[in-house]
Design a protein around this motif. Structure first.
Motif, PDB file in Angstrom:
ATOM      1  N   LYS A   6      -2.219 -15.349  23.780  1.00 23.29           N
ATOM      2  CA  LYS A   6      -2.607 -14.025  23.275  1.00 23.29           C
ATOM      3  C   LYS A   6      -2.843 -13.089  24.451  1.00 23.29           C
ATOM      4  CE  LYS A   6      -3.373 -14.521  18.676  1.00 23.29           C
ATOM      5  NZ  LYS A   6      -2.977 -13.562  17.632  1.00 23.29           N
ATOM      6  N   GLY A   7      -2.079 -12.023  24.472  1.00 24.32           N
ATOM      7  CA  GLY A   7      -2.219 -11.070  25.561  1.00 24.32           C
ATOM      8  C   GLY A   7      -2.618  -9.714  25.025  1.00 24.32           C
TER       9      GLY A   7
ATOM     10  N   PRO B 139      17.317 -12.203  27.007  1.00 17.25           N
ATOM     11  CA  PRO B 139      18.353 -13.246  27.083  1.00 17.25           C
ATOM     12  C   PRO B 139      18.545 -13.888  25.709  1.00 17.25           C
ATOM     13  CG  PRO B 139      16.808 -13.453  28.896  1.00 17.25           C
ATOM     14  CD  PRO B 139      16.234 -12.418  27.964  1.00 17.25           C
ATOM     15  N   THR B 140      19.738 -14.382  25.462  1.00 17.03           N
ATOM     16  CA  THR B 140      20.096 -14.864  24.126  1.00 17.03           C
ATOM     17  C   THR B 140      19.111 -15.890  23.585  1.00 17.03           C
ATOM     18  OG1 THR B 140      22.419 -14.484  24.628  1.00 17.03           O
ATOM     19  CG2 THR B 140      21.940 -15.926  22.776  1.00 17.03           C
ATOM     20  N   ARG B 141      18.735 -16.865  24.394  1.00 18.48           N
ATOM     21  CA  ARG B 141      17.863 -17.934  23.893  1.00 18.48           C
ATOM     22  C   ARG B 141      16.469 -17.413  23.558  1.00 18.48           C
ATOM     23  NH1 ARG B 141      18.552 -23.288  25.367  1.00 18.48           N
ATOM     24  NH2 ARG B 141      16.703 -23.308  26.673  1.00 18.48           N
ATOM     25  N   GLN B 142      15.961 -16.493  24.358  1.00 17.88           N
ATOM     26  CA  GLN B 142      14.659 -15.895  24.043  1.00 17.88           C
ATOM     27  C   GLN B 142      14.747 -15.085  22.751  1.00 17.88           C
ATOM     28  OE1 GLN B 142      12.821 -13.725  27.282  1.00 17.88           O
ATOM     29  NE2 GLN B 142      13.559 -15.215  28.800  1.00 17.88           N
ATOM     30  N   ARG B 143      15.832 -14.357  22.627  1.00 21.39           N
ATOM     31  CA  ARG B 143      16.027 -13.541  21.428  1.00 21.39           C
ATOM     32  C   ARG B 143      16.088 -14.420  20.183  1.00 21.39           C
ATOM     33  NH1 ARG B 143      21.511 -10.402  21.463  1.00 21.39           N
ATOM     34  NH2 ARG B 143      20.889 -10.326  23.655  1.00 21.39           N
ATOM     35  N   LYS B 144      16.811 -15.515  20.318  1.00 21.25           N
ATOM     36  CA  LYS B 144      16.941 -16.430  19.184  1.00 21.25           C
ATOM     37  C   LYS B 144      15.588 -17.020  18.808  1.00 21.25           C
ATOM     38  CE  LYS B 144      20.616 -19.042  19.351  1.00 21.25           C
ATOM     39  NZ  LYS B 144      21.550 -20.180  19.632  1.00 21.25           N
ATOM     40  N   ALA B 145      14.828 -17.479  19.806  1.00 17.63           N
ATOM     41  CA  ALA B 145      13.522 -18.098  19.536  1.00 17.63           C
ATOM     42  C   ALA B 145      12.550 -17.096  18.923  1.00 17.63           C
ATOM     43  CB  ALA B 145      12.951 -18.668  20.833  1.00 17.63           C
ATOM     44  N   VAL B 146      12.513 -15.895  19.484  1.00 19.50           N
ATOM     45  CA  VAL B 146      11.606 -14.863  18.962  1.00 19.50           C
ATOM     46  C   VAL B 146      11.986 -14.486  17.532  1.00 19.50           C
ATOM     47  CG1 VAL B 146      10.942 -12.427  19.205  1.00 19.50           C
ATOM     48  CG2 VAL B 146      10.950 -13.919  21.206  1.00 19.50           C
ATOM     49  N   SER B 147      13.262 -14.336  17.281  1.00 15.46           N
ATOM     50  CA  SER B 147      13.710 -13.963  15.931  1.00 15.46           C
ATOM     51  C   SER B 147      13.348 -15.029  14.905  1.00 15.46           C
ATOM     52  CB  SER B 147      15.223 -13.737  15.917  1.00 15.46           C
ATOM     53  OG  SER B 147      15.566 -12.656  16.753  1.00 15.46           O
ATOM     54  N   LEU B 148      13.609 -16.271  15.266  1.00 17.32           N
ATOM     55  CA  LEU B 148      13.339 -17.357  14.322  1.00 17.32           C
ATOM     56  C   LEU B 148      11.833 -17.529  14.091  1.00 17.32           C
ATOM     57  CD1 LEU B 148      15.940 -19.964  15.641  1.00 17.32           C
ATOM     58  CD2 LEU B 148      15.975 -18.874  13.391  1.00 17.32           C
ATOM     59  N   ARG B 149      11.066 -17.418  15.171  1.00 15.25           N
ATOM     60  CA  ARG B 149       9.620 -17.688  15.048  1.00 15.25           C
ATOM     61  C   ARG B 149       8.861 -16.512  14.445  1.00 15.25           C
ATOM     62  NH1 ARG B 149       5.572 -18.390  13.646  1.00 15.25           N
ATOM     63  NH2 ARG B 149       3.683 -19.276  14.571  1.00 15.25           N
ATOM     64  N   PHE B 150       9.068 -15.336  14.945  1.00 15.66           N
ATOM     65  CA  PHE B 150       8.222 -14.206  14.542  1.00 15.66           C
ATOM     66  C   PHE B 150       8.830 -13.333  13.448  1.00 15.66           C
ATOM     67  CE2 PHE B 150       6.913 -14.998  19.011  1.00 15.66           C
ATOM     68  CZ  PHE B 150       5.651 -15.497  18.721  1.00 15.66           C
ATOM     69  N   LEU B 151      10.128 -13.378  13.286  1.00 18.96           N
ATOM     70  CA  LEU B 151      10.743 -12.527  12.262  1.00 18.96           C
ATOM     71  C   LEU B 151      11.229 -13.335  11.059  1.00 18.96           C
ATOM     72  CD1 LEU B 151      12.631 -10.151  14.717  1.00 18.96           C
ATOM     73  CD2 LEU B 151      10.519  -9.705  13.459  1.00 18.96           C
ATOM     74  N   SER B 175       6.979 -17.349  24.855  1.00 18.44           N
ATOM     75  CA  SER B 175       6.067 -16.674  25.776  1.00 18.44           C
ATOM     76  C   SER B 175       6.809 -15.646  26.628  1.00 18.44           C
ATOM     77  CB  SER B 175       5.393 -17.728  26.666  1.00 18.44           C
ATOM     78  OG  SER B 175       4.547 -17.105  27.588  1.00 18.44           O
ATOM     79  N   ARG B 176       7.936 -16.071  27.174  1.00 16.30           N
ATOM     80  CA  ARG B 176       8.717 -15.148  28.010  1.00 16.30           C
ATOM     81  C   ARG B 176       9.337 -14.043  27.154  1.00 16.30           C
ATOM     82  NH1 ARG B 176      12.935 -18.656  30.640  1.00 16.30           N
ATOM     83  NH2 ARG B 176      12.256 -20.289  29.215  1.00 16.30           N
ATOM     84  N   GLY B 177       9.746 -14.415  25.937  1.00 16.25           N
ATOM     85  CA  GLY B 177      10.357 -13.417  25.056  1.00 16.25           C
ATOM     86  C   GLY B 177       9.363 -12.323  24.685  1.00 16.25           C
ATOM     87  N   LYS B 178       8.148 -12.712  24.391  1.00 12.27           N
ATOM     88  CA  LYS B 178       7.151 -11.703  24.019  1.00 12.27           C
ATOM     89  C   LYS B 178       6.805 -10.798  25.207  1.00 12.27           C
ATOM     90  CE  LYS B 178       3.938 -14.252  22.066  1.00 12.27           C
ATOM     91  NZ  LYS B 178       2.691 -14.542  21.351  1.00 12.27           N
ATOM     92  N   LEU B 181       9.645  -8.389  25.474  1.00 11.48           N
ATOM     93  CA  LEU B 181       9.592  -7.382  24.408  1.00 11.48           C
ATOM     94  C   LEU B 181       8.504  -6.349  24.688  1.00 11.48           C
ATOM     95  CD1 LEU B 181       9.961  -9.296  20.997  1.00 11.48           C
ATOM     96  CD2 LEU B 181      11.591  -7.732  22.061  1.00 11.48           C
ATOM     97  N   ALA B 182       7.353  -6.841  25.117  1.00 16.78           N
ATOM     98  CA  ALA B 182       6.238  -5.925  25.382  1.00 16.78           C
ATOM     99  C   ALA B 182       6.619  -4.915  26.460  1.00 16.78           C
ATOM    100  CB  ALA B 182       4.998  -6.722  25.790  1.00 16.78           C
ATOM    101  N   GLN B 183       7.286  -5.398  27.486  1.00 21.30           N
ATOM    102  CA  GLN B 183       7.695  -4.485  28.559  1.00 21.30           C
ATOM    103  C   GLN B 183       8.701  -3.454  28.047  1.00 21.30           C
ATOM    104  OE1 GLN B 183       9.156  -7.061  31.637  1.00 21.30           O
ATOM    105  NE2 GLN B 183       7.121  -7.865  32.140  1.00 21.30           N
ATOM    106  N   ALA B 184       9.631  -3.924  27.225  1.00 19.92           N
ATOM    107  CA  ALA B 184      10.670  -3.015  26.719  1.00 19.92           C
ATOM    108  C   ALA B 184      10.080  -1.987  25.759  1.00 19.92           C
ATOM    109  CB  ALA B 184      11.760  -3.823  26.032  1.00 19.92           C
ATOM    110  N   LEU B 185       9.055  -2.380  25.057  1.00 21.13           N
ATOM    111  CA  LEU B 185       8.493  -1.491  24.037  1.00 21.13           C
ATOM    112  C   LEU B 185       7.386  -0.591  24.574  1.00 21.13           C
ATOM    113  CD1 LEU B 185       8.315  -4.074  21.126  1.00 21.13           C
ATOM    114  CD2 LEU B 185       9.767  -2.042  21.184  1.00 21.13           C
ATOM    115  N   GLU B 186       6.843  -0.969  25.709  1.00 22.64           N
ATOM    116  CA  GLU B 186       5.694  -0.229  26.236  1.00 22.64           C
ATOM    117  C   GLU B 186       5.996   1.266  26.392  1.00 22.64           C
ATOM    118  OE1 GLU B 186       1.886   0.406  27.394  1.00 22.64           O
ATOM    119  OE2 GLU B 186       2.724  -1.505  26.717  1.00 22.64           O
ATOM    120  N   ALA B 187       7.184   1.525  26.874  1.00 17.28           N
ATOM    121  CA  ALA B 187       7.563   2.919  27.129  1.00 17.28           C
ATOM    122  C   ALA B 187       7.675   3.722  25.846  1.00 17.28           C
ATOM    123  CB  ALA B 187       8.874   2.975  27.897  1.00 17.28           C
ATOM    124  N   GLN B 188       7.811   3.036  24.754  1.00 16.77           N
ATOM    125  CA  GLN B 188       8.022   3.726  23.476  1.00 16.77           C
ATOM    126  C   GLN B 188       6.722   3.969  22.712  1.00 16.77           C
ATOM    127  OE1 GLN B 188      11.172   4.653  22.102  1.00 16.77           O
ATOM    128  NE2 GLN B 188      11.768   4.335  24.224  1.00 16.77           N
TER     129      GLN B 188
END
Lengths: 131, 196
Positions: A6-7, B139-151, B175-178, B181-188
Protein backbone atom coordinates in the motif's frame (compact mmCIF):
# COMPACT_ATOMS: atom_id res chain seq x y z
CA UNK A 1 -4.85 -9.61 0.44
CA UNK A 2 -2.64 -9.76 -2.59
CA UNK A 3 -1.38 -6.20 -2.80
CA UNK A 4 0.43 -5.61 0.44
CA UNK A 5 2.49 -2.72 -0.91
CA UNK A 6 0.00 0.00 0.00
CA UNK A 7 1.51 3.25 -1.12
CA UNK A 8 0.45 6.86 -1.23
CA UNK A 9 -1.02 6.39 -4.69
CA UNK A 10 -3.17 3.42 -3.73
CA UNK A 11 -6.40 5.39 -3.38
CA UNK A 12 -5.80 7.21 -6.61
CA UNK A 13 -5.26 3.95 -8.46
CA UNK A 14 -8.39 2.48 -6.93
CA UNK A 15 -10.39 5.39 -8.33
CA UNK A 16 -8.98 4.76 -11.79
CA UNK A 17 -9.61 1.04 -11.52
CA UNK A 18 -13.20 1.62 -10.38
CA UNK A 19 -13.79 4.02 -13.24
CA UNK A 20 -12.40 1.53 -15.73
CA UNK A 21 -14.51 -1.30 -14.37
CA UNK A 22 -17.58 0.90 -14.68
CA UNK A 23 -16.75 1.37 -18.37
CA UNK A 24 -16.66 -2.37 -19.05
CA UNK A 25 -17.10 -2.95 -22.79
CA UNK A 26 -20.25 -4.73 -23.86
CA UNK A 27 -19.88 -7.13 -26.79
CA UNK A 28 -21.82 -5.82 -29.76
CA UNK A 29 -24.41 -7.84 -31.60
CA UNK A 30 -22.10 -8.09 -34.62
CA UNK A 31 -19.33 -9.67 -32.55
CA UNK A 32 -21.76 -12.07 -30.89
CA UNK A 33 -23.16 -13.04 -34.29
CA UNK A 34 -19.65 -13.79 -35.57
CA UNK A 35 -18.83 -15.85 -32.49
CA UNK A 36 -22.05 -17.85 -32.71
CA UNK A 37 -21.53 -18.39 -36.43
CA UNK A 38 -18.10 -19.81 -35.63
CA UNK A 39 -19.68 -22.06 -33.03
CA UNK A 40 -22.23 -23.36 -35.51
CA UNK A 41 -19.55 -24.03 -38.10
CA UNK A 42 -17.34 -25.91 -35.65
CA UNK A 43 -20.32 -27.80 -34.26
CA UNK A 44 -21.35 -28.84 -37.77
CA UNK A 45 -18.01 -30.60 -38.02
CA UNK A 46 -18.83 -32.53 -34.86
CA UNK A 47 -22.20 -33.50 -36.34
CA UNK A 48 -20.59 -34.76 -39.55
CA UNK A 49 -18.29 -36.95 -37.50
CA UNK A 50 -21.24 -38.33 -35.56
CA UNK A 51 -23.28 -38.95 -38.70
CA UNK A 52 -20.34 -40.73 -40.32
CA UNK A 53 -19.96 -42.97 -37.30
CA UNK A 54 -23.66 -43.76 -37.26
CA UNK A 55 -23.65 -44.57 -40.98
CA UNK A 56 -20.79 -46.99 -40.68
CA UNK A 57 -21.95 -48.51 -37.41
CA UNK A 58 -24.40 -51.13 -38.87
CA UNK A 59 -21.82 -52.36 -41.37
CA UNK A 60 -19.33 -52.72 -38.58
CA UNK A 61 -21.82 -54.65 -36.44
CA UNK A 62 -22.68 -57.04 -39.32
CA UNK A 63 -19.04 -57.54 -40.08
CA UNK A 64 -18.31 -58.28 -36.45
CA UNK A 65 -21.11 -60.83 -36.14
CA UNK A 66 -20.05 -62.69 -39.32
CA UNK A 67 -16.44 -62.66 -38.23
CA UNK A 68 -17.35 -64.07 -34.83
CA UNK A 69 -19.55 -66.83 -36.32
CA UNK A 70 -16.79 -67.74 -38.75
CA UNK A 71 -14.32 -67.94 -35.87
CA UNK A 72 -16.68 -70.12 -33.80
CA UNK A 73 -16.93 -72.58 -36.71
CA UNK A 74 -13.17 -72.98 -36.71
CA UNK A 75 -12.22 -70.71 -39.53
CA UNK A 76 -11.83 -71.91 -43.10
CA UNK A 77 -11.25 -75.57 -42.09
CA UNK A 78 -14.41 -75.70 -39.99
CA UNK A 79 -16.44 -73.97 -42.64
CA UNK A 80 -15.22 -76.45 -45.28
CA UNK A 81 -16.08 -79.45 -43.09
CA UNK A 82 -19.51 -78.06 -42.32
CA UNK A 83 -20.17 -77.42 -45.99
CA UNK A 84 -19.11 -80.97 -46.91
CA UNK A 85 -21.38 -82.43 -44.20
CA UNK A 86 -24.31 -80.43 -45.44
CA UNK A 87 -23.70 -81.58 -49.03
CA UNK A 88 -23.48 -85.25 -47.99
CA UNK A 89 -26.66 -84.91 -45.96
CA UNK A 90 -28.51 -83.44 -48.90
CA UNK A 91 -27.12 -86.16 -51.17
CA UNK A 92 -28.34 -88.96 -48.87
CA UNK A 93 -31.69 -87.32 -48.48
CA UNK A 94 -32.17 -87.00 -52.21
CA UNK A 95 -30.83 -90.37 -53.44
CA UNK A 96 -31.30 -93.10 -50.76
CA UNK A 97 -34.78 -92.93 -49.15
CA UNK A 98 -35.76 -96.41 -50.45
CA UNK A 99 -32.73 -98.05 -48.87
CA UNK A 100 -33.60 -96.58 -45.50
CA UNK A 101 -37.32 -97.44 -45.81
CA UNK A 102 -36.54 -101.15 -46.51
CA UNK A 103 -35.24 -101.58 -42.94
CA UNK A 104 -38.34 -100.17 -41.24
CA UNK A 105 -40.80 -103.26 -41.30
CA UNK A 106 -38.17 -105.66 -39.93
CA UNK A 107 -37.27 -103.30 -37.16
CA UNK A 108 -40.93 -102.88 -36.15
CA UNK A 109 -41.62 -106.66 -35.99
CA UNK A 110 -38.50 -107.37 -33.95
CA UNK A 111 -39.44 -104.69 -31.51
CA UNK A 112 -42.95 -106.16 -31.10
CA UNK A 113 -41.60 -109.73 -30.46
CA UNK A 114 -39.11 -108.53 -27.93
CA UNK A 115 -41.75 -106.65 -26.05
CA UNK A 116 -44.08 -109.64 -25.74
CA UNK A 117 -41.44 -112.20 -24.78
CA UNK A 118 -40.10 -109.86 -22.15
CA UNK A 119 -43.53 -109.44 -20.60
CA UNK A 120 -44.13 -113.23 -20.66
CA UNK A 121 -40.92 -113.88 -18.79
CA UNK A 122 -41.90 -111.30 -16.22
CA UNK A 123 -45.26 -112.99 -15.64
CA UNK A 124 -43.62 -116.39 -15.11
CA UNK A 125 -41.11 -114.97 -12.66
CA UNK A 126 -43.82 -113.29 -10.64
CA UNK A 127 -45.89 -116.52 -10.54
CA UNK A 128 -42.91 -118.51 -9.32
CA UNK A 129 -42.26 -116.06 -6.55
CA UNK A 130 -45.88 -116.07 -5.43
CA UNK A 131 -46.24 -119.87 -5.70
CA UNK B 1 -32.45 -11.70 -27.73
CA UNK B 2 -33.20 -14.07 -24.91
CA UNK B 3 -30.98 -13.43 -21.88
CA UNK B 4 -29.15 -16.73 -22.10
CA UNK B 5 -26.38 -15.48 -19.86
CA UNK B 6 -28.75 -15.74 -16.92
CA UNK B 7 -28.68 -19.53 -17.18
CA UNK B 8 -26.37 -19.75 -14.21
CA UNK B 9 -27.44 -23.16 -12.96
CA UNK B 10 -25.60 -24.96 -15.77
CA UNK B 11 -21.86 -25.28 -15.23
CA UNK B 12 -19.38 -24.38 -17.92
CA UNK B 13 -18.14 -27.96 -17.98
CA UNK B 14 -21.66 -29.25 -18.60
CA UNK B 15 -22.14 -26.69 -21.36
CA UNK B 16 -18.94 -27.82 -23.03
CA UNK B 17 -20.24 -31.40 -23.09
CA UNK B 18 -23.59 -30.25 -24.41
CA UNK B 19 -21.90 -28.21 -27.13
CA UNK B 20 -19.71 -31.14 -28.16
CA UNK B 21 -22.85 -33.28 -28.38
CA UNK B 22 -24.51 -30.82 -30.75
CA UNK B 23 -26.63 -28.71 -28.41
CA UNK B 24 -27.13 -25.39 -30.17
CA UNK B 25 -28.04 -23.41 -27.06
CA UNK B 26 -24.86 -24.34 -25.18
CA UNK B 27 -22.71 -22.14 -27.43
CA UNK B 28 -24.99 -19.17 -26.84
CA UNK B 29 -24.87 -19.53 -23.08
CA UNK B 30 -21.09 -19.91 -23.06
CA UNK B 31 -20.62 -16.99 -25.44
CA UNK B 32 -22.86 -14.64 -23.50
CA UNK B 33 -21.27 -15.71 -20.25
CA UNK B 34 -17.63 -15.18 -21.22
CA UNK B 35 -17.26 -12.90 -24.24
CA UNK B 36 -17.59 -9.70 -22.23
CA UNK B 37 -14.74 -10.57 -19.89
CA UNK B 38 -12.48 -11.76 -22.68
CA UNK B 39 -13.22 -8.63 -24.68
CA UNK B 40 -12.50 -6.42 -21.67
CA UNK B 41 -9.14 -8.07 -21.08
CA UNK B 42 -8.22 -7.85 -24.76
CA UNK B 43 -9.25 -4.21 -24.93
CA UNK B 44 -7.16 -3.34 -21.88
CA UNK B 45 -4.21 -5.21 -23.28
CA UNK B 46 -4.42 -3.90 -26.83
CA UNK B 47 -6.22 -0.59 -26.50
CA UNK B 48 -7.97 -1.17 -29.81
CA UNK B 49 -11.61 -2.17 -30.10
CA UNK B 50 -11.36 -3.95 -33.46
CA UNK B 51 -8.29 -5.92 -32.46
CA UNK B 52 -9.82 -6.77 -29.10
CA UNK B 53 -12.92 -8.11 -30.84
CA UNK B 54 -10.76 -10.22 -33.14
CA UNK B 55 -8.96 -11.67 -30.13
CA UNK B 56 -12.25 -12.41 -28.37
CA UNK B 57 -13.60 -14.13 -31.46
CA UNK B 58 -10.42 -16.17 -31.90
CA UNK B 59 -10.36 -17.18 -28.22
CA UNK B 60 -13.96 -18.38 -28.41
CA UNK B 61 -13.23 -20.16 -31.68
CA UNK B 62 -10.49 -22.13 -29.94
CA UNK B 63 -12.91 -22.95 -27.15
CA UNK B 64 -15.41 -24.39 -29.64
CA UNK B 65 -12.71 -26.49 -31.27
CA UNK B 66 -11.45 -27.96 -28.03
CA UNK B 67 -14.93 -28.86 -26.76
CA UNK B 68 -14.82 -32.58 -27.73
CA UNK B 69 -11.51 -32.96 -25.88
CA UNK B 70 -12.44 -30.78 -22.91
CA UNK B 71 -11.46 -32.43 -19.64
CA UNK B 72 -13.98 -31.62 -16.99
CA UNK B 73 -12.65 -30.36 -13.70
CA UNK B 74 -9.11 -29.77 -14.92
CA UNK B 75 -9.39 -26.09 -15.77
CA UNK B 76 -12.08 -23.45 -15.52
CA UNK B 77 -13.39 -22.29 -18.85
CA UNK B 78 -12.91 -18.67 -17.78
CA UNK B 79 -9.28 -19.27 -16.80
CA UNK B 80 -8.64 -21.15 -20.02
CA UNK B 81 -10.17 -18.34 -22.07
CA UNK B 82 -8.21 -15.65 -20.23
CA UNK B 83 -5.00 -17.56 -20.89
CA UNK B 84 -5.74 -18.00 -24.59
CA UNK B 85 -6.84 -14.39 -24.96
CA UNK B 86 -3.86 -12.99 -23.10
CA UNK B 87 -1.48 -15.08 -25.21
CA UNK B 88 -3.20 -13.89 -28.38
CA UNK B 89 -2.82 -10.32 -27.15
CA UNK B 90 0.86 -10.87 -26.42
CA UNK B 91 1.36 -12.22 -29.95
CA UNK B 92 -0.35 -9.19 -31.45
CA UNK B 93 1.65 -6.81 -29.28
CA UNK B 94 4.86 -8.46 -30.42
CA UNK B 95 3.84 -8.04 -34.05
CA UNK B 96 2.98 -4.41 -33.50
CA UNK B 97 5.86 -3.76 -31.10
CA UNK B 98 6.63 -0.13 -30.69
CA UNK B 99 3.44 1.05 -32.27
CA UNK B 100 1.37 1.09 -29.11
CA UNK B 101 4.22 1.33 -26.64
CA UNK B 102 4.94 4.82 -27.88
CA UNK B 103 1.38 5.93 -27.34
CA UNK B 104 1.52 8.80 -24.92
CA UNK B 105 -0.95 9.51 -22.21
CA UNK B 106 -1.56 12.86 -23.89
CA UNK B 107 -3.11 10.98 -26.78
CA UNK B 108 -6.07 9.85 -24.74
CA UNK B 109 -9.14 10.21 -26.91
CA UNK B 110 -11.66 12.79 -26.00
CA UNK B 111 -15.07 11.49 -25.00
CA UNK B 112 -17.19 10.74 -28.06
CA UNK B 113 -20.40 11.83 -26.48
CA UNK B 114 -20.72 15.60 -26.59
CA UNK B 115 -24.19 15.68 -25.14
CA UNK B 116 -24.59 17.35 -21.74
CA UNK B 117 -24.09 14.90 -18.93
CA UNK B 118 -23.29 14.83 -15.30
CA UNK B 119 -19.78 16.01 -14.54
CA UNK B 120 -19.07 12.93 -12.47
CA UNK B 121 -19.80 10.68 -15.42
CA UNK B 122 -17.43 12.66 -17.60
CA UNK B 123 -14.73 12.51 -14.98
CA UNK B 124 -15.25 8.76 -14.61
CA UNK B 125 -14.96 8.28 -18.35
CA UNK B 126 -11.84 10.42 -18.48
CA UNK B 127 -10.33 8.41 -15.67
CA UNK B 128 -11.10 5.17 -17.49
CA UNK B 129 -9.57 6.52 -20.68
CA UNK B 130 -6.53 7.81 -18.82
CA UNK B 131 -6.04 4.44 -17.17
CA UNK B 132 -6.36 2.74 -20.54
CA UNK B 133 -3.64 4.96 -21.95
CA UNK B 134 -1.47 4.48 -18.86
CA UNK B 135 -1.84 0.71 -19.18
CA UNK B 136 -0.40 0.92 -22.68
CA UNK B 137 2.80 2.40 -21.27
CA UNK B 138 3.44 -0.67 -19.11
CA UNK B 139 5.47 -3.66 -20.28
CA UNK B 140 3.18 -6.39 -21.58
CA UNK B 141 3.50 -8.73 -18.61
CA UNK B 142 2.84 -5.98 -16.08
CA UNK B 143 -0.14 -4.83 -18.10
CA UNK B 144 -1.50 -8.34 -18.24
CA UNK B 145 -1.07 -8.92 -14.49
CA UNK B 146 -2.61 -5.57 -13.55
CA UNK B 147 -5.55 -6.07 -15.89
CA UNK B 148 -6.30 -9.56 -14.65
CA UNK B 149 -5.87 -8.72 -10.96
CA UNK B 150 -7.35 -5.25 -10.58
CA UNK B 151 -9.73 -4.94 -13.52
CA UNK B 152 -10.89 -8.51 -14.09
CA UNK B 153 -10.71 -8.95 -10.31
CA UNK B 154 -9.12 -12.37 -10.29
CA UNK B 155 -7.20 -13.76 -7.33
CA UNK B 156 -3.42 -13.88 -7.53
CA UNK B 157 -3.26 -17.69 -7.85
CA UNK B 158 -5.61 -17.56 -10.83
CA UNK B 159 -3.56 -14.79 -12.42
CA UNK B 160 -0.50 -16.96 -11.87
CA UNK B 161 -2.25 -19.91 -13.53
CA UNK B 162 -3.29 -17.82 -16.52
CA UNK B 163 0.16 -16.32 -16.94
CA UNK B 164 1.83 -19.64 -16.13
CA UNK B 165 4.14 -18.08 -13.56
CA UNK B 166 4.45 -18.26 -9.76
CA UNK B 167 2.28 -16.25 -7.40
CA UNK B 168 5.41 -14.44 -6.20
CA UNK B 169 6.16 -13.41 -9.77
CA UNK B 170 2.61 -12.10 -10.08
CA UNK B 171 2.99 -10.05 -6.92
CA UNK B 172 6.22 -8.60 -8.26
CA UNK B 173 4.60 -7.69 -11.58
CA UNK B 174 1.64 -6.11 -9.78
CA UNK B 175 3.89 -4.03 -7.56
CA UNK B 176 5.92 -2.71 -10.47
CA UNK B 177 2.80 -2.30 -12.59
CA UNK B 178 1.07 -0.15 -10.00
CA UNK B 179 4.15 2.01 -9.60
CA UNK B 180 4.29 2.51 -13.33
CA UNK B 181 0.61 3.34 -13.52
CA UNK B 182 0.87 5.81 -10.67
CA UNK B 183 3.71 7.61 -12.38
CA UNK B 184 1.86 7.73 -15.69
CA UNK B 185 -1.31 9.00 -14.08
CA UNK B 186 0.23 11.47 -11.68
CA UNK B 187 0.49 14.15 -14.31
CA UNK B 188 -3.18 13.83 -15.06
CA UNK B 189 -4.46 14.20 -11.54
CA UNK B 190 -5.27 17.90 -11.58
CA UNK B 191 -6.69 17.78 -15.06
CA UNK B 192 -8.98 14.91 -14.18
CA UNK B 193 -10.28 16.57 -11.04
CA UNK B 194 -8.77 14.15 -8.57
CA UNK B 195 -7.37 16.84 -6.30
CA UNK B 196 -10.55 18.81 -5.92
Amino acid sequence: MAHSDKGPNEEMLDMFFDASKAQEPVPGSDLMARILADASQVQAGFKHATVATAATAPARVTENILTRIFAVMGGWAGASALTASICIGVLYGATAPDTVRSYLPTMSEQTAELDYSYLGLLDETVADLEG
Amino acid sequence: MMPLDTNDDISDDALMVLFANGDGQAASVLAYRHTGRVLALALRMLGDQAEAEDVAQEALMRLWKIAPDWRQGEAKVSTWLYRVASNLCTDRLRKHSGKRATEDIDNVAEPQDDSPSIEADLIARERADALQAALQTLPTRQRKAVSLRFLQELANPEVAEIMEISVEAVESLLSRGKRGLAQALEAQRMELGLDT
